[in-house]
Scaffold this motif. Structure first.
Motif, short mmCIF file in Angstrom:
data_model
loop_
_atom_site.label_atom_id
_atom_site.label_comp_id
_atom_site.label_asym_id
_atom_site.label_seq_id
_atom_site.Cartn_x
_atom_site.Cartn_y
_atom_site.Cartn_z
N HIS A 1 0.83 -1.20 0.00
CA HIS A 1 0.00 0.00 0.00
C HIS A 1 0.87 1.24 0.00
N PRO A 2 0.68 2.14 -0.97
CA PRO A 2 1.58 3.29 -1.11
C PRO A 2 1.59 4.22 0.09
N LEU A 3 0.47 4.39 0.79
CA LEU A 3 0.47 5.29 1.93
C LEU A 3 1.29 4.73 3.09
N PHE A 4 1.31 3.41 3.21
CA PHE A 4 2.08 2.80 4.29
C PHE A 4 3.55 2.70 3.90
N ARG A 5 3.81 2.58 2.62
CA ARG A 5 5.17 2.34 2.15
C ARG A 5 6.12 3.46 2.55
N GLU A 6 5.69 4.69 2.41
CA GLU A 6 6.60 5.80 2.65
C GLU A 6 6.97 5.95 4.13
N ARG A 7 5.99 5.91 4.99
CA ARG A 7 6.24 6.24 6.39
C ARG A 7 6.54 5.02 7.26
N TYR A 8 6.08 3.85 6.85
CA TYR A 8 6.20 2.68 7.72
C TYR A 8 6.99 1.57 7.04
N SER A 9 8.09 1.93 6.40
CA SER A 9 8.93 0.91 5.79
C SER A 9 9.70 0.19 6.90
N PRO A 10 10.08 -1.08 6.66
CA PRO A 10 10.80 -1.84 7.69
C PRO A 10 12.09 -1.14 8.11
N VAL A 11 12.38 -1.23 9.39
CA VAL A 11 13.58 -0.61 9.96
C VAL A 11 14.65 -1.68 10.13
N GLU A 12 15.90 -1.29 9.97
CA GLU A 12 16.98 -2.25 10.14
C GLU A 12 16.98 -2.78 11.57
N VAL A 13 17.13 -4.09 11.72
CA VAL A 13 17.10 -4.72 13.04
C VAL A 13 18.51 -5.14 13.41
N ARG A 14 18.93 -4.71 14.58
CA ARG A 14 20.26 -5.10 15.08
C ARG A 14 20.13 -6.42 15.86
N PRO A 15 21.21 -7.16 15.98
CA PRO A 15 21.15 -8.41 16.75
C PRO A 15 20.66 -8.15 18.18
N GLY A 16 19.75 -8.99 18.63
CA GLY A 16 19.22 -8.86 19.98
C GLY A 16 18.01 -7.95 20.06
N GLN A 17 17.65 -7.28 18.98
CA GLN A 17 16.48 -6.41 18.96
C GLN A 17 15.30 -7.14 18.36
N THR A 18 14.12 -6.69 18.75
CA THR A 18 12.90 -7.22 18.15
C THR A 18 12.61 -6.40 16.90
N PRO A 19 12.24 -7.04 15.80
CA PRO A 19 11.93 -6.28 14.60
C PRO A 19 10.81 -5.28 14.87
N ALA A 20 10.96 -4.09 14.35
CA ALA A 20 9.98 -3.03 14.59
C ALA A 20 8.62 -3.38 14.02
N HIS A 21 8.59 -4.10 12.90
CA HIS A 21 7.31 -4.42 12.28
C HIS A 21 6.58 -5.57 12.96
N SER A 22 7.20 -6.20 13.96
CA SER A 22 6.51 -7.28 14.66
C SER A 22 5.71 -6.76 15.85
N GLN A 23 5.90 -5.50 16.21
CA GLN A 23 5.15 -4.92 17.33
C GLN A 23 4.16 -3.91 16.78
N PRO A 24 2.96 -3.87 17.35
CA PRO A 24 1.96 -2.92 16.84
C PRO A 24 2.46 -1.48 16.96
N LEU A 25 2.26 -0.72 15.91
CA LEU A 25 2.64 0.68 15.92
C LEU A 25 1.50 1.55 16.45
N ILE A 26 0.31 0.96 16.56
CA ILE A 26 -0.86 1.71 17.01
C ILE A 26 -1.38 1.07 18.28
N ALA A 27 -1.49 1.85 19.31
CA ALA A 27 -2.08 1.35 20.54
C ALA A 27 -3.59 1.28 20.37
N ASN A 28 -4.25 0.43 21.13
CA ASN A 28 -5.70 0.29 21.05
C ASN A 28 -6.42 1.60 21.40
N THR A 29 -5.76 2.47 22.08
CA THR A 29 -6.39 3.72 22.50
C THR A 29 -6.24 4.82 21.44
N THR A 30 -5.47 4.56 20.39
CA THR A 30 -5.27 5.55 19.35
C THR A 30 -6.56 5.73 18.55
#
Length: 127
Positions: free
Chosen positions: A19-48
């Protein structure tokens, strides 16, 4: 119900890439060893709120609401809307129906024309 879809949309990497709207702002972030991938955690809280999300995406809140409702219909969570596949099928059937109506009109006009030819009295050419 809405927040679960939104969490899925923002955490699903293939959707974010597609989806083009998601592509620009929410592209995958580089993951360092020992970190959790950013795209595996919700970016939106249920209260948003939907308004906040729409503002963050730079779109109108009603556009986002329509997308959410359509995604819910596509996933079987709503019965008050047609799914995308049903909409495509309906569009194709309407187009086919219009073509058949045009063909019918042509055939009717042709049958009237040929009926007039048959009913016309024939005269012999004078010698």
């Amino acid at each position: 119900m809405h927040s679960s879809w939104l969490n899925w949309a923002f955490t699903n990497e293939s959707y974010a890439v597609a989806h083009p709207l998601f592509r620009e702002r929410y592209s995958p972030v580089e993951v360092r060893p020992g970190q959790t991938p950013a795209h595996s955690q919700p970016l939106i809280a249920n209260t948003t709120t939907r308004d906040t999300i729409a503002k963050d995406l730079g779109i109108h809140k009603e556009a986002l609401r329509g997308w959410v409702r359509q995604a819910e219909a596509d996933h079987g969570e709503r019965d008050d809307r047609l799914t995308t596949a049903e909409r495509d099928e309906l569009k194709q059937l309407r187009k086919e129906n219009a073509e058949l109506k045009r063909a019918n009109e042509i055939l009717k006009a042709a049958s009237v024309f040929f009926a007039q030819e048959i009913d016309r009295p024939r005269t012999r050419p004078s010698r």
